[in-house]
Design a protein around this motif. Structure first.
Motif, mmCIF file in Angstrom:
data_model
loop_
_atom_site.group_PDB
_atom_site.id
_atom_site.type_symbol
_atom_site.label_atom_id
_atom_site.label_comp_id
_atom_site.label_asym_id
_atom_site.label_seq_id
_atom_site.Cartn_x
_atom_site.Cartn_y
_atom_site.Cartn_z
ATOM 1 N N GLN A 1 35.450 -23.836 48.397
ATOM 2 C CA GLN A 1 35.424 -23.973 46.943
ATOM 3 C C GLN A 1 34.891 -22.703 46.276
ATOM 4 O O GLN A 1 35.441 -22.211 45.296
ATOM 5 N N LEU A 2 33.805 -22.161 46.841
ATOM 6 C CA LEU A 2 33.201 -20.960 46.268
ATOM 7 C C LEU A 2 34.141 -19.766 46.373
ATOM 8 O O LEU A 2 34.277 -18.971 45.431
ATOM 9 N N LEU A 3 34.798 -19.633 47.516
ATOM 10 C CA LEU A 3 35.758 -18.546 47.683
ATOM 11 C C LEU A 3 36.934 -18.694 46.715
ATOM 12 O O LEU A 3 37.458 -17.709 46.199
ATOM 13 N N THR A 4 37.357 -19.936 46.490
ATOM 14 C CA THR A 4 38.436 -20.189 45.527
ATOM 15 C C THR A 4 38.015 -19.730 44.134
ATOM 16 O O THR A 4 38.768 -19.054 43.427
ATOM 17 N N GLU A 5 36.791 -20.099 43.759
ATOM 18 C CA GLU A 5 36.280 -19.709 42.441
ATOM 19 C C GLU A 5 36.157 -18.199 42.316
ATOM 20 O O GLU A 5 36.337 -17.633 41.238
ATOM 21 N N ASN A 6 35.850 -17.529 43.432
ATOM 22 C CA ASN A 6 35.693 -16.072 43.415
ATOM 23 C C ASN A 6 36.991 -15.334 43.738
ATOM 24 O O ASN A 6 36.969 -14.126 44.011
ATOM 25 N N SER A 7 38.111 -16.063 43.757
ATOM 26 C CA SER A 7 39.433 -15.468 44.044
ATOM 27 C C SER A 7 39.439 -14.745 45.389
ATOM 28 O O SER A 7 40.018 -13.666 45.532
ATOM 29 N N GLY A 8 38.801 -15.341 46.389
ATOM 30 C CA GLY A 8 38.700 -14.718 47.702
ATOM 31 C C GLY A 8 39.721 -15.201 48.705
ATOM 32 O O GLY A 8 39.740 -14.723 49.843
ATOM 33 N N LEU A 9 40.577 -16.169 48.333
ATOM 34 C CA LEU A 9 41.539 -16.739 49.276
ATOM 35 C C LEU A 9 42.963 -16.420 48.852
ATOM 36 O O LEU A 9 43.264 -16.298 47.659
ATOM 37 N N VAL A 10 43.829 -16.315 49.843
ATOM 38 C CA VAL A 10 45.253 -16.152 49.579
ATOM 39 C C VAL A 10 46.004 -17.199 50.401
ATOM 40 O O VAL A 10 45.647 -17.493 51.537
ATOM 41 N N SER A 11 47.031 -17.779 49.794
ATOM 42 C CA SER A 11 47.794 -18.848 50.430
ATOM 43 C C SER A 11 49.090 -18.293 51.016
ATOM 44 O O SER A 11 49.808 -17.540 50.362
ATOM 45 N N LEU A 12 49.373 -18.654 52.273
ATOM 46 C CA LEU A 12 50.590 -18.204 52.952
ATOM 47 C C LEU A 12 51.448 -19.410 53.319
ATOM 48 O O LEU A 12 50.929 -20.496 53.584
ATOM 49 N N LEU A 13 52.743 -19.211 53.352
ATOM 50 C CA LEU A 13 53.692 -20.236 53.814
ATOM 51 C C LEU A 13 53.457 -21.570 53.111
ATOM 52 O O LEU A 13 53.194 -22.604 53.729
ATOM 53 N N ASP A 14 53.538 -21.526 51.785
ATOM 54 C CA ASP A 14 53.385 -22.726 50.949
ATOM 55 C C ASP A 14 52.077 -23.463 51.197
ATOM 56 O O ASP A 14 52.013 -24.691 51.161
ATOM 57 N N GLY A 15 51.015 -22.708 51.475
ATOM 58 C CA GLY A 15 49.699 -23.321 51.625
ATOM 59 C C GLY A 15 49.410 -23.853 53.005
ATOM 60 O O GLY A 15 48.324 -24.390 53.246
ATOM 61 N N LYS A 16 50.347 -23.724 53.936
ATOM 62 C CA LYS A 16 50.105 -24.220 55.288
ATOM 63 C C LYS A 16 49.116 -23.331 56.033
ATOM 64 O O LYS A 16 48.475 -23.766 56.986
ATOM 65 N N ILE A 17 49.026 -22.082 55.634
ATOM 66 C CA ILE A 17 48.073 -21.146 56.236
ATOM 67 C C ILE A 17 47.293 -20.483 55.101
ATOM 68 O O ILE A 17 47.863 -20.118 54.067
ATOM 69 N N ILE A 18 45.987 -20.355 55.297
ATOM 70 C CA ILE A 18 45.133 -19.729 54.287
ATOM 71 C C ILE A 18 44.468 -18.507 54.911
ATOM 72 O O ILE A 18 44.067 -18.530 56.087
ATOM 73 N N ALA A 19 44.346 -17.447 54.132
ATOM 74 C CA ALA A 19 43.697 -16.224 54.606
ATOM 75 C C ALA A 19 42.684 -15.751 53.574
ATOM 76 O O ALA A 19 42.762 -16.100 52.392
ATOM 77 N N LEU A 20 41.726 -14.949 54.054
ATOM 78 C CA LEU A 20 40.768 -14.311 53.156
ATOM 79 C C LEU A 20 41.342 -13.005 52.630
ATOM 80 O O LEU A 20 42.043 -12.293 53.347
ATOM 81 N N LYS A 21 41.003 -12.689 51.377
ATOM 82 C CA LYS A 21 41.303 -11.363 50.860
ATOM 83 C C LYS A 21 40.304 -10.375 51.466
ATOM 84 O O LYS A 21 39.220 -10.754 51.896
ATOM 85 N N GLU A 22 40.658 -9.106 51.461
ATOM 86 C CA GLU A 22 39.839 -8.110 52.159
ATOM 87 C C GLU A 22 38.425 -8.027 51.604
ATOM 88 O O GLU A 22 37.475 -7.785 52.344
#
Length: 810
Positions: free
Chosen positions: A767-788
């Motif tokens: 949740q905190l990473l989402t709020e801080n725009s730290g996550l990126v969604s791949l393959l329609d949300g099936k895989i999640i990655a961190l931003k650098e």
């Protein structure tokens, strides 16, 4: 035109329904044959896509392929209900016989669920997802499907004969092992059949899409024979070493030989209690290879408590066996599929479908995985996990550091192992220096008589004594300020020190204090906020420093104590269970090269253990043992790590958690073991269901348990976590590549590679990473990655907030 099961993306080639059904049947038969249920599994395979024999589905799949920009609505055609409905109508509506009726339920549930997860026969609200599908749902072209099936796949007489054979198998299965309840047998058999069906279906679909023939799984006996010879060459080289005749090395050699002799015994559940530093990885491998080739086992599976030691152990085994190709590491699930229902995505071959078909079924000769993944295979929702279950049969399964089984999962773990022993034809080894009392609890583990592989354990423990446990926990407490002063003072006379604390927050705080206070000495930090590749890079630096004899300090959570091969001159361990203290001691003076060294046990006052009940209770029981020894030095076998002390510790520990061992689900106020395996009163359930739903005719079910509800509420780690790929090292390229247009083979390769570059996030961290725009969604949300920007080379996951290092250990 023939009825179509799949259309290949590359060339538009059709796979007919009959081709797909017969090929899946053959695969499922092979998988089921491993435990004597060839025809039961084959029945699921031959009927699973029975509902594709309709004009409605043929129109649907052609439209999906011909109009990819405006495809028909997904899920608008139900093809998975028909096979379950056929079994229900033929063997469950009238003139019901026991074994065919049960067969219809077990196989029917697997069929109707093969695009999602097993259904409840009855849930707490007296709803039956199973009956809604096979009994109540109307299928307009059902009779067309039935006519085509008997015309093109199997004539009705052959089909009825096939069902007779399956019913005989079911009767034999249910009569075996009278110590198990019928409900336990129904549940495990249903899950096994479901696993065989999922893997057979996805394997056949993948091979068709890749235009490749099926290659039967190799007989690994010759490979295991080669491996055994290579291992024995390594063992002989040890015997030629200049230090081969030291007392410790002679004892290691003797224990290794005992494991070799023990491999002649039939399969069962055994214990291997080699002390830390006694060479248990090689000794257990020696047992596994010899037993596998003698008894024709298909796989050797190592199950470890933490991802930390997977790569280390796998690399050690790779070097000895001289094989880079056939050893699989499975750290965590990179793909989120628990809530998937992919019914009718056959015509789309989207990236999501390719993910589904990617090879992820544990069919390698040697596999390294975690306790979380093992338990998920049996109990978690989602088809990706359970797909692997059938490959646990006919295997040698070694549980390294088995004392780390999470408390709520103890009964579920024991029941799974008992099934694999009684039905799965597997041999199971509980490998640890601190054996838990798994046969002391209500759902007892069926450990074999004379199960211990090592003779004269007390003598072995004494011979391996390399440390003195120093009790600083019973008469005072430490905070990080005091602990820093203590470390600085000790480092004047020491070269290396390891400090293991119970929570990530105090580990990070102590690390920062030591960096300021200890000048000229490198300080390293380890926690599960780092991915496996990152932790291994740091461990490699630590090993190099230790090898060179440089001054060094390492501060870590407990991840370092479960089998990580490092040896420090001194260890400080924050008070926890005796098993943790023993494992921490195994990181000190590991090879006895420094005489007797000290392991200091402290009570850290700044650790918040409110959400870590197992550590909290373990700490309390261990403290009582320390107090007993202070009063009477001869109690508990005379020292804190004796076999007597450890047996007493686990019995007390499990007694403290007696009400928690069966996986209690607060929302349902019910234990998961009861949801899955409790006998239920058939008449009362049936009557209540009829009354609630105003049924005009009677409804009979042999199986009444809620498989779907149980899976919905299961998580090995109670606070749900999400696996994310992190931008560390090669992880950066993996994230980039997953955004490309990949084949199924490419995705399989990338997903395997991604295992070492994942971190599990708790919900508040996500949740905190989402709020801080730290996550990126791949393959329609099936895989999640961190931003650098959300990953640090020093600390791992960077939430830009101190709460990101909250009190969690996993």
């Amino acid at each position: 035109m023939s009825y179509i099961a799949h259309i290949r993306e590359s060339d538009g080639e059709f796979q007919t329904v009959e081709e797909h059904l017969l090929e899946v049947q053959a695969l499922a038969e092979a998988f089921g044959g491993k435990i004597g249920v060839k025809y039961i599994a084959g029945l699921a395979g031959v009927l699973h896509d029975f509902g594709k024999y309709t004009d409605e589905f043929k129109d649907y799949i052609l439209e999906a392929v011909n109009n990819p920009d405006a495809p028909p609505r997904r899920g608008s055609v139900d093809h998975s209900t028909a096979g379950g409905k056929l079994l229900y109508r033929l063997f469950h509506e009238k003139n019901i016989t026991e074994f065919k009726g049960k067969l219809a339920e077990i196989v029917g549930n697997a069929i109707i669920s093969h695009h999602s997860y097993l259904k409840d026969f009855f849930n707490a609200d007296l709803e039956s997802d199973y009956l809604k599908r096979v009994c109540e749902k109307e299928l307009i072209e059902f009779e067309t499907s039935k006519e085509n099936f008997f015309k093109h796949v199997m004539c009705e007489a052959d089909f009825l004969s096939y069902v007779e054979q399956a019913a005989v198998e079911l009767k034999e299965f249910l009569l075996k092992d009278p110590s198990k309840t019928s409900e336990q047998k129904y549940m495990f058999l249903t899950k096994f059949i479901f696993s065989a069906l999922i893997d057979a279906d996805r394997t056949n679909t993948r091979l068709f899409e890749e235009n490749k023939p099926y290659e039967p799984q190799e007989n690994h006996t010759l490979l295991f024979d080669t491996y055994y010879n290579r291992l024995m060459s390594k063992v002989k080289s040890f015997q030629q070493h200049e230090n081969a005749n030291t007392p410790i090395n002679l004892l290691r050699s003797e224990m290794s030989q005992q494991c070799d002799h023990f491999a002649e015994k039939p399969s069962g559940i055994y214990t291997l209690s080699i002390p830390t530093g006694g060479g248990k990885t090689l000794a257990s491998l020696r047992y596994a290879l010899k037993h596998a080739k003698k008894y024709n086992k298909k796989h050797i599976i190592y199950v470890v408590p933490f991802t930390t030691i997977i790569e280390q152990n796998a690399e050690e085994v790779r070097k000895i066996l001289q094989d880079e190709e056939n050893i699989l590491e499975h750290h965590s699930n990179v793909i989120e599929d628990a809530d998937d229902n992919d019914e009718n995505q056959d015509g789309f071959m989207s990236k999501i479908q390719k993910l589904k078909l990617a090879k992820d079924n544990w069919d390698s000769p040697i596999i390294f995985t975690t306790m979380v993944q093992f338990l998920n295979t049996f109990y978690e929702k989602g088809s990706r996990n359970i797909r692997r279950l059938h490959n646990l049969s006919e295997s040698v399964i070694i549980f390294d550091e088995v004392q780390k089984v999470p408390i709520p999962c103890v009964s579920l773990f024991n029941d799974a192992l008992n099934f694999l022993k009684a039905y799965g034809r597997s041999s199971i080894v509980l490998c640890t220096a601190t054996q838990p009392a798994l046969d002391f609890v209500e759902h007892k583990l069926a450990i074999d008589a004379d199960a211990e592989m090592i003779d004269r354990l007390d003598h072995v423990i004494d011979a391996f004594k390399r440390v003195e446990i120093v009790d600083l926990a019973t008469d005072r407490t430490f905070n990080n300020e005091k602990l820093t002063d203590f470390i600085v003072e000790k480092m004047d006379e020491l070269q290396s020190m390891l400090i293991i604390l119970n929570t990530k927050s105090v580990v990070k705080d102590l690390y920062e204090k030591l960096k300021e206070q200890v000048m000229g000495v490198p300080v390293y930090h380890l926690s599960t906020s780092m991915c496996a590749a990152h932790r291994n890079d740091i461990l490699e630096k630590i090993r190099n420093q230790l090898k060179q004899g440089n001054k060094i300090i390492c501060v870590s959570t407990q991840l370092i104590e479960a089998g990580v091969d490092v040896s420090f001159e001194c260890v400080i361990r924050s008070l926890a269970g005796l098993d943790s203290i023993a494992q921490a001691a195994g990181r000190c003076n590991r090879h006895g090269e420094m005489g007797i060294r000290s392991v200091y046990v402290i009570d850290h006052e700044e650790e918040n253990l409110n959400k870590l009940k197992e550590i909290q209770k373990g700490k309390q029981v261990a403290k009582r043992t320390f107090i007993d020894l202070k009063r009477d030095k001869y109690s508990h076998g005379g020292h804190i790590l004796s076999k007597d002390a450890m047996d007493r510790y686990f019995q007390e520990f499990y007694s403290e958690f007696a009400s928690d061992l069966n996986y209690f689900i607060p929302k349902l106020k019910k234990e998961m073991t009861k949801l899955l395996m409790e006998p239920r009163n058939e008449n009362s359930y049936r009557q209540a269901y009829i009354h609630k739903h105003n049924k005009t005719k009677d409804v009979q079910l042999f199986i009444l348990n809620g498989y779907g509800t149980a899976a919905e509420h299961f998580s090995v780690i109670k606070n749900l976590t999400t696996s994310v790929i992190v931008p560390y090292g090669e992880g950066i390229d993996i994230i980039s590549d997953l955004n490309g247009n990949n084949s199924i083979e490419d995705l399989s390769r990338l997903l395997r590679k991604a295992q070492q570059y994942t971190v599990n996030l708790f919900s508040h961290e996500k949740q905190l990473l989402t709020e801080n725009s730290g996550l990126v969604s791949l393959l329609d949300g099936k895989i999640i990655a961190l931003k650098e920007g959300a990953y640090s080379d020093e600390y791992g996951v960077d939430l830009q907030n101190e709460s990101g290092f909250g009190d969690a250990i996993f």
